[in-house]
Motif scaffolding. Structure first.
Motif, short mmCIF file in Angstrom:
data_model
loop_
_atom_site.label_atom_id
_atom_site.label_comp_id
_atom_site.label_asym_id
_atom_site.label_seq_id
_atom_site.Cartn_x
_atom_site.Cartn_y
_atom_site.Cartn_z
N THR A 189 0.80 -1.17 -0.08
CA THR A 189 -0.10 -0.06 -0.04
C THR A 189 0.79 1.24 0.05
O THR A 189 0.40 2.26 -0.14
N LEU A 190 2.24 1.43 0.09
CA LEU A 190 2.81 2.22 0.29
C LEU A 190 3.13 2.97 -1.19
O LEU A 190 3.82 4.07 -1.57
N GLU A 191 2.89 2.10 -2.27
CA GLU A 191 3.20 2.51 -3.57
C GLU A 191 1.62 2.38 -4.35
O GLU A 191 1.48 1.48 -5.24
N PRO A 192 0.75 3.21 -4.22
CA PRO A 192 -0.59 3.01 -4.81
C PRO A 192 -0.39 3.53 -6.18
O PRO A 192 0.31 4.52 -6.51
N ILE A 193 -1.43 3.06 -7.02
CA ILE A 193 -1.89 3.82 -8.39
C ILE A 193 -2.12 5.23 -8.17
O ILE A 193 -3.24 5.19 -7.30
N GLN A 194 -1.50 6.04 -8.64
CA GLN A 194 -1.92 7.57 -8.24
C GLN A 194 -2.60 8.19 -9.65
O GLN A 194 -2.41 7.91 -10.63
N GLU A 195 -3.70 8.95 -9.22
CA GLU A 195 -4.46 9.96 -10.05
C GLU A 195 -3.44 10.73 -10.70
O GLU A 195 -2.33 11.01 -10.26
N ALA A 196 -4.07 11.18 -11.70
CA ALA A 196 -3.06 12.29 -12.60
C ALA A 196 -1.85 11.75 -12.86
O ALA A 196 -0.90 12.60 -12.84
N THR A 197 -1.52 10.55 -13.09
CA THR A 197 -0.18 10.10 -13.29
C THR A 197 -0.10 9.12 -14.52
O THR A 197 -1.23 8.43 -14.84
N GLN A 198 1.05 9.26 -15.21
CA GLN A 198 1.02 8.34 -16.55
C GLN A 198 1.92 7.17 -16.03
O GLN A 198 2.91 7.16 -15.51
N TYR A 199 1.37 5.84 -16.64
CA TYR A 199 2.00 4.57 -16.27
C TYR A 199 2.34 3.93 -17.77
O TYR A 199 1.90 4.14 -18.66
N HIS A 200 3.59 3.03 -17.64
CA HIS A 200 3.91 2.11 -18.45
C HIS A 200 3.48 0.72 -17.90
O HIS A 200 3.64 0.68 -16.79
N VAL A 201 2.75 -0.04 -18.78
CA VAL A 201 2.22 -1.49 -18.33
C VAL A 201 2.87 -2.36 -19.09
O VAL A 201 3.24 -2.46 -20.30
N TYR A 202 3.49 -3.56 -18.35
CA TYR A 202 4.33 -4.63 -18.97
C TYR A 202 3.69 -5.82 -18.64
O TYR A 202 3.32 -5.98 -17.60
N CYS A 203 3.78 -6.62 -19.59
CA CYS A 203 2.97 -8.07 -19.38
C CYS A 203 3.89 -9.27 -19.89
O CYS A 203 4.57 -9.05 -21.11
#
Length: 280
Positions: free
Chosen positions: A160-174
Motif C-alpha cells: 500500500t506504500l506505492e498506490p496507483i495515483q491519479e493524474a499520473t501516467q504509467y507504462h504497463v508490461y505483461c
C-alpha cells in the motif's frame, strides 16, 4: 526401431509447431531378427515369424497391434510459447486509483502484468520484476474467450506504500506462460521471451508485444482550496491570496454582503478543457 533386448522401441517424429496435437491411432509392425527384414507386398508372401502388416495390404491392419492400451490416444508435446492475442486497458477514466488489463491468450496459460510510473526512470522491465508485482490472470481456455481482468491498485500487489495515483501516467508490461504438460501430466510450460515483453504493443489486438505505454489514470478529485490572506488595495480593488493542493485555476466573484446570490446570479465560470486520453 530395432532393439536387441526384445523390447519394442518406436518414435513418432512430429513438427514442434504442431505441439499438443491429438494422435488418434498408432499402429506398429514387428519382425524377429532373422536377417529377413523386408516389406512384403501380399498377405501370404512372408515368413511365419513376421507380422502381416504389409504396406500394400489393407487387410493386414487388422493384424497390427494398437499401442497405448488401455490408453487409446496420444498427444504430442506442446513446445510453442504462448501468444497474448489481446491486451486491453479498461477506460482509465472509470477510476482514479487503478489500472485494469483484460488479456486474451491463444491457449490456456497465465498472464502477469506490472505497471511502472512513466517518470520513474525505469526502462524495459525484466520478467522477474513483472512476476514480483504478483498480478496475474489464469486463462482456463484461451482462444476468443477473455481471461479474467488484472486489476492493479498498487505497483506491487499488497504494498500500500506505492498506490496507483491519479493524474499520473504509467507504462504497463505483461508476460505470459502456457499450461503445457508432459506425457505424465506434469507441468512443462513454455515461456515468452524477454524480447516479446520489451516489444511495444501499438494496437489492442496486435499479437505481439507486452509493453503498453502512456496509460493515464484520471484525476477525479476536486482540488482543495486554502485561504491565505486578503487585503484592500484601493476603493475598488481587493486582493485575495488562495492556494491549491495541486496545479489548477481559481475563479473568484465579489458579492455585496447584503446581497444573497442566487444560483442564477452567479456567473458561469469558464470550465477547464475535458481530459484527453492519449497513447502518445
Amino acid at each position: 526401431e530395432k532393439d536387441t533386448t526384445g523390447a519394442a522401441l518406436a518414435a513418432i517424429s512430429t513438427d514442434s509447431r504442431q505441439g499438443g496435437r491429438l494422435i488418434e491411432h498408432v499402429f506398429c509392425h514387428a519382425t524377429d531378427d532373422d536377417g529377413n527384414e523386408v516389406w512384403y507386398t501380399t498377405a501370404t508372401d512372408h515368413p511365419s515369424n513376421m507380422n502381416t502388416f504389409a504396406k500394400k495390404v489393407a487387410a493386414a491392419f487388422s493384424q497390427a497391434t494398437p499401442v497405448g492400451t488401455p490408453y487409446t490416444k496420444a498427444v504430442t508435446l506442446d513446445e510453442t510459447p504462448p501468444v497474448v492475442t489481446s491486451l486491453v486497458i479498461s477506460d482509465p477514466t472509470a477510476a482514479n486509483n487503478q489500472i485494469v488489463v483484460t488479456p486474451k491468450m491463444d491457449e490456456p496459460g497465465t498472464v502477469y502484468c506490472r505497471a511502472t510510473r512513466k517518470d520513474s526512470g525505469e526502462g524495459n522491465l525484466l520478467i522477474n520484476r513483472i512476476l514480483s508485482a504478483n498480478y496475474a490472470s489464469v486463462c482456463a481456455t484461451g482462444g476468443a474467450t477473455a481471461c479474467p481482468d488484472i486489476t492493479m491498485t498498487t505497483i506491487e500487489n499488497g504494498n500500500t506504500l506505492e498506490p496507483i495515483q491519479e493524474a499520473t501516467q504509467y507504462h504497463v508490461y505483461c508476460w505470459a506462460k502456457d499450461s503445457a504438460v508432459d506425457t505424465g501430466g506434469l507441468p512443462r510450460p513454455n515461456y515468452q521471451l524477454q524480447t516479446v515483453v520489451n516489444t511495444l504493443r501499438t494496437a489492442a489486438t496486435l499479437t505481439s508485444g507486452g509493453h503498453i505505454k502512456n496509460v493515464w489514470v484520471k484525476d477525479s478529485t476536486p482540488p482543495q482550496m486554502i485561504y491565505v490572506s486578503s487585503e484592500a488595495l484601493s476603493e475598488t480593488t481587493i486582493e485575495i491570496t488562495l492556494q491549491l493542493n495541486e496545479p489548477g485555476t481559481i475563479w473568484c466573484q465579489p458579492v455585496f454582503k447584503s446581497k444573497v446570490p442566487s444560483t442564477a446570479a452567479v456567473p458561469a465560470f469558464p470550465q477547464p478543457p475535458a481530459d484527453v486520453i492519449t497513447a502518445t
